[in-house]
Design a protein around this motif. Structure first.
Motif, PDB file in Angstrom:
ATOM      1  N   HIS A 114      24.784  42.875  26.306  1.00  0.00           N
ATOM      2  CA  HIS A 114      24.798  43.175  24.874  1.00  0.00           C
ATOM      3  C   HIS A 114      24.104  44.500  24.542  1.00  0.00           C
ATOM      4  O   HIS A 114      23.978  44.844  23.366  1.00  0.00           O
ATOM      5  CB  HIS A 114      24.125  42.039  24.102  1.00  0.00           C
ATOM      6  CG  HIS A 114      24.702  40.696  24.394  1.00  0.00           C
ATOM      7  ND1 HIS A 114      25.913  40.278  23.885  1.00  0.00           N
ATOM      8  CD2 HIS A 114      24.255  39.676  25.187  1.00  0.00           C
ATOM      9  CE1 HIS A 114      26.177  39.064  24.325  1.00  0.00           C
ATOM     10  NE2 HIS A 114      25.187  38.676  25.118  1.00  0.00           N
ATOM     11  N   GLN A 217      16.633  50.157  18.164  1.00  0.00           N
ATOM     12  CA  GLN A 217      16.996  48.748  18.334  1.00  0.00           C
ATOM     13  C   GLN A 217      15.839  47.924  18.891  1.00  0.00           C
ATOM     14  O   GLN A 217      15.157  48.335  19.837  1.00  0.00           O
ATOM     15  CB  GLN A 217      18.191  48.619  19.275  1.00  0.00           C
ATOM     16  CG  GLN A 217      18.702  47.196  19.444  1.00  0.00           C
ATOM     17  CD  GLN A 217      19.943  47.124  20.324  1.00  0.00           C
ATOM     18  OE1 GLN A 217      19.884  47.367  21.518  1.00  0.00           O
ATOM     19  NE2 GLN A 217      21.070  46.820  19.701  1.00  0.00           N
ATOM     20  N   ILE A 255      15.807  34.969  11.899  1.00  0.00           N
ATOM     21  CA  ILE A 255      16.593  36.028  11.256  1.00  0.00           C
ATOM     22  C   ILE A 255      16.014  36.358   9.882  1.00  0.00           C
ATOM     23  O   ILE A 255      15.928  37.537   9.495  1.00  0.00           O
ATOM     24  CB  ILE A 255      18.070  35.601  11.162  1.00  0.00           C
ATOM     25  CG1 ILE A 255      18.688  35.590  12.577  1.00  0.00           C
ATOM     26  CG2 ILE A 255      18.862  36.526  10.241  1.00  0.00           C
ATOM     27  CD1 ILE A 255      20.092  35.023  12.636  1.00  0.00           C
ATOM     28  N   LYS A 259      14.545  39.931   8.513  1.00  0.00           N
ATOM     29  CA  LYS A 259      14.957  40.555   7.253  1.00  0.00           C
ATOM     30  C   LYS A 259      13.745  40.909   6.409  1.00  0.00           C
ATOM     31  O   LYS A 259      13.661  42.003   5.838  1.00  0.00           O
ATOM     32  CB  LYS A 259      15.888  39.607   6.481  1.00  0.00           C
ATOM     33  CG  LYS A 259      17.275  39.451   7.092  1.00  0.00           C
ATOM     34  CD  LYS A 259      18.113  38.463   6.276  1.00  0.00           C
ATOM     35  CE  LYS A 259      19.509  38.314   6.868  1.00  0.00           C
ATOM     36  NZ  LYS A 259      20.317  37.297   6.119  1.00  0.00           N
ATOM     37  N   ASN A 265      21.224  44.722  10.565  1.00  0.00           N
ATOM     38  CA  ASN A 265      22.185  44.483  11.655  1.00  0.00           C
ATOM     39  C   ASN A 265      21.628  43.455  12.643  1.00  0.00           C
ATOM     40  O   ASN A 265      21.649  43.648  13.857  1.00  0.00           O
ATOM     41  CB  ASN A 265      22.517  45.791  12.375  1.00  0.00           C
ATOM     42  CG  ASN A 265      23.729  45.661  13.304  1.00  0.00           C
ATOM     43  OD1 ASN A 265      24.591  44.792  13.100  1.00  0.00           O
ATOM     44  ND2 ASN A 265      23.801  46.503  14.309  1.00  0.00           N
ATOM     45  N   ILE A 266      21.147  42.353  12.115  1.00  0.00           N
ATOM     46  CA  ILE A 266      20.477  41.320  12.917  1.00  0.00           C
ATOM     47  C   ILE A 266      21.517  40.337  13.449  1.00  0.00           C
ATOM     48  O   ILE A 266      22.330  39.824  12.687  1.00  0.00           O
ATOM     49  CB  ILE A 266      19.435  40.568  12.069  1.00  0.00           C
ATOM     50  CG1 ILE A 266      18.447  41.560  11.439  1.00  0.00           C
ATOM     51  CG2 ILE A 266      18.705  39.528  12.896  1.00  0.00           C
ATOM     52  CD1 ILE A 266      17.640  40.982  10.291  1.00  0.00           C
ATOM     53  N   ARG A 267      21.506  40.073  14.751  1.00  0.00           N
ATOM     54  CA  ARG A 267      22.452  39.103  15.299  1.00  0.00           C
ATOM     55  C   ARG A 267      21.857  38.412  16.521  1.00  0.00           C
ATOM     56  O   ARG A 267      21.116  39.009  17.292  1.00  0.00           O
ATOM     57  CB  ARG A 267      23.779  39.754  15.671  1.00  0.00           C
ATOM     58  CG  ARG A 267      23.730  40.840  16.714  1.00  0.00           C
ATOM     59  CD  ARG A 267      23.633  42.215  16.095  1.00  0.00           C
ATOM     60  NE  ARG A 267      23.789  43.276  17.082  1.00  0.00           N
ATOM     61  CZ  ARG A 267      23.100  44.405  17.037  1.00  0.00           C
ATOM     62  NH1 ARG A 267      22.186  44.616  16.115  1.00  0.00           N
ATOM     63  NH2 ARG A 267      23.307  45.341  17.942  1.00  0.00           N
ATOM     64  N   CYS A 268      22.161  37.140  16.633  1.00  0.00           N
ATOM     65  CA  CYS A 268      21.752  36.349  17.793  1.00  0.00           C
ATOM     66  C   CYS A 268      22.857  36.434  18.835  1.00  0.00           C
ATOM     67  O   CYS A 268      24.007  36.108  18.553  1.00  0.00           O
ATOM     68  CB  CYS A 268      21.520  34.896  17.378  1.00  0.00           C
ATOM     69  SG  CYS A 268      21.047  33.816  18.757  1.00  0.00           S
ATOM     70  N   VAL A 269      22.513  36.884  20.048  1.00  0.00           N
ATOM     71  CA  VAL A 269      23.529  37.096  21.075  1.00  0.00           C
ATOM     72  C   VAL A 269      23.462  36.060  22.191  1.00  0.00           C
ATOM     73  O   VAL A 269      24.370  35.997  23.031  1.00  0.00           O
ATOM     74  CB  VAL A 269      23.437  38.516  21.664  1.00  0.00           C
ATOM     75  CG1 VAL A 269      23.710  39.558  20.572  1.00  0.00           C
ATOM     76  CG2 VAL A 269      22.082  38.769  22.332  1.00  0.00           C
ATOM     77  N   ILE A 314      17.673  37.929  20.134  1.00  0.00           N
ATOM     78  CA  ILE A 314      18.077  38.501  18.854  1.00  0.00           C
ATOM     79  C   ILE A 314      18.033  40.018  18.967  1.00  0.00           C
ATOM     80  O   ILE A 314      17.053  40.581  19.459  1.00  0.00           O
ATOM     81  CB  ILE A 314      17.126  38.066  17.707  1.00  0.00           C
ATOM     82  CG1 ILE A 314      16.951  36.539  17.684  1.00  0.00           C
ATOM     83  CG2 ILE A 314      17.631  38.597  16.369  1.00  0.00           C
ATOM     84  CD1 ILE A 314      18.131  35.775  17.177  1.00  0.00           C
ATOM     85  N   ALA A 316      18.289  43.579  16.656  1.00  0.00           N
ATOM     86  CA  ALA A 316      18.143  44.049  15.282  1.00  0.00           C
ATOM     87  C   ALA A 316      17.868  45.539  15.304  1.00  0.00           C
ATOM     88  O   ALA A 316      17.375  46.081  16.292  1.00  0.00           O
ATOM     89  CB  ALA A 316      17.015  43.305  14.565  1.00  0.00           C
TER      90      ALA A 316
END
Length: 318
Positions: A114, A217, A255, A259, A265-269, A314, A316
């Protein structure tokens, strides 16, 4: 003990310029508060044989190879064993395989697809013995700086670094508290296995953000629980026999924390249950490990009756 010759000029090109000039004195001051075992660990590093590395593999695994005699092999393994316990790895070091407590390569294989680390300047917070730092170089990083106050981990890193002295990777015996505020000097900041040890997790997220350049990042890996954005587990005493675990949030709660800390652009991968195959006692880490910390009748729970370790990754941006 730590060669800063090539690191200081790199940091001098960032907002850490003034801090970099003080680094030799700061490191010396830290090591002056000597851990009782530090002389023994230093002696073990000094006992490592002189060997020439002929092959380096950092992308697929950590492996270095070269000509080695039987006597040198014995000398190498004996010196490395004096730096036990080895927790993060594994390391294939000439013909010595360091089978560490953690299969950190499994975690890296979950995280790395990722990421784009090509030519990135990286800070690894809570870097341990540096295993992930070497893998970051294998993924194309320009240079990697790790910080961790544990002096045994630092010595393990220096033992490996002895054979790869020219590669742009360093570990300093510091915490984030030793960094200037709002340094904004790194493209990518890693915090893996640190957040749940912090009494104030949102403060930790803010400190990490201060280390990032604009648009940089964060790679955050931490223990989590199931639940909605208002749920987090606060262990009353121990968690999987660890005393210093403070907050295990749900992914939605984590998350939300990010914030609130100003990330976007926060995402759990990735979400993965930690298994007793991934974390266990070995010949190189002979103390108790995860199998001893889970309910023997139901591995979905810790020995304290809490949800068993599950980890999320995560990503971000600042």
């Amino acid at each position: 003990m730590i060669d800063l010759t090539d690191l200081i000029p790199l940091l001098a090109k960032t907002n850490l310029q003034a801090w970099a000039r003080q680094l030799p004195q700061l490191v010396e001051k830290r090591l002056a508060r000597e851990h009782g075992d530090l002389p023994r660990w230093r002696a073990a590093i000094a006992e490592l044989p002189e060997l020439n590395v002929e092959h380096i593999e950092l992308a697929k695994e950590f492996a270095i190879n070269g000509a080695i005699s039987e006597q040198q092999h014995t000398q190498l393994e004996q010196a490395l064993r004096k730096l036990m316990p080895w927790r993060k790895g594994p390391f294939k070091t000439f013909n010595t395989f360091i089978d560490t407590e953690w299969h950190s390569d499994w975690k890296w294989n979950r995280v790395s697809p990722h990421l784009n680390l090509q030519d990135k300047h990286i800070l690894d917070v809570g870097c341990g013995n540096g295993y992930y730092q070497w893998r970051m170089l294998g993924a194309g990083a320009k240079y990697v700086l790790g910080i961790d106050p544990n002096l045994l981990f630092m010595c393990q890193f220096l033992a490996i670094k002895k054979y790869l002295p020219d590669l742009p990777v360093w570990t300093l015996p510091f915490t984030l508290d030793d960094f200037p505020q709002q340094s904004e000097s790194f493209d990518v900041v890693f915090s893996m296995g640190v957040l749940y040890h912090r009494r104030s997790p949102i403060d930790h997220l803010l400190e990490l953000k201060d280390c990032l350049v604009k648009g940089g990042q964060l790679v955050l890996e931490t223990l989590i629980i199931e639940g909605d954005e208002q749920q987090a587990l606060v262990p009353e005493d121990r968690y999987a026999q660890m005393r210093n675990v403070w907050f295990l949030p749900s992914v939605p709660a984590l998350i939300l924390w990010l914030k609130r800390a100003g990330y976007n652009n926060i995402r759990c991968v990735d979400i993965s249950q930690t298994t007793i195959q991934e974390q266990r006692s070995t010949d190189w880490m002979t103390f108790q490990s995860l199998p001893d910390f889970l309910d023997p009748n139901d591995h979905n729970f810790t020995i304290e009756g809490l949800p068993a370790p599950k980890r999320a990754v995560i990503l971000a941006n600042k």
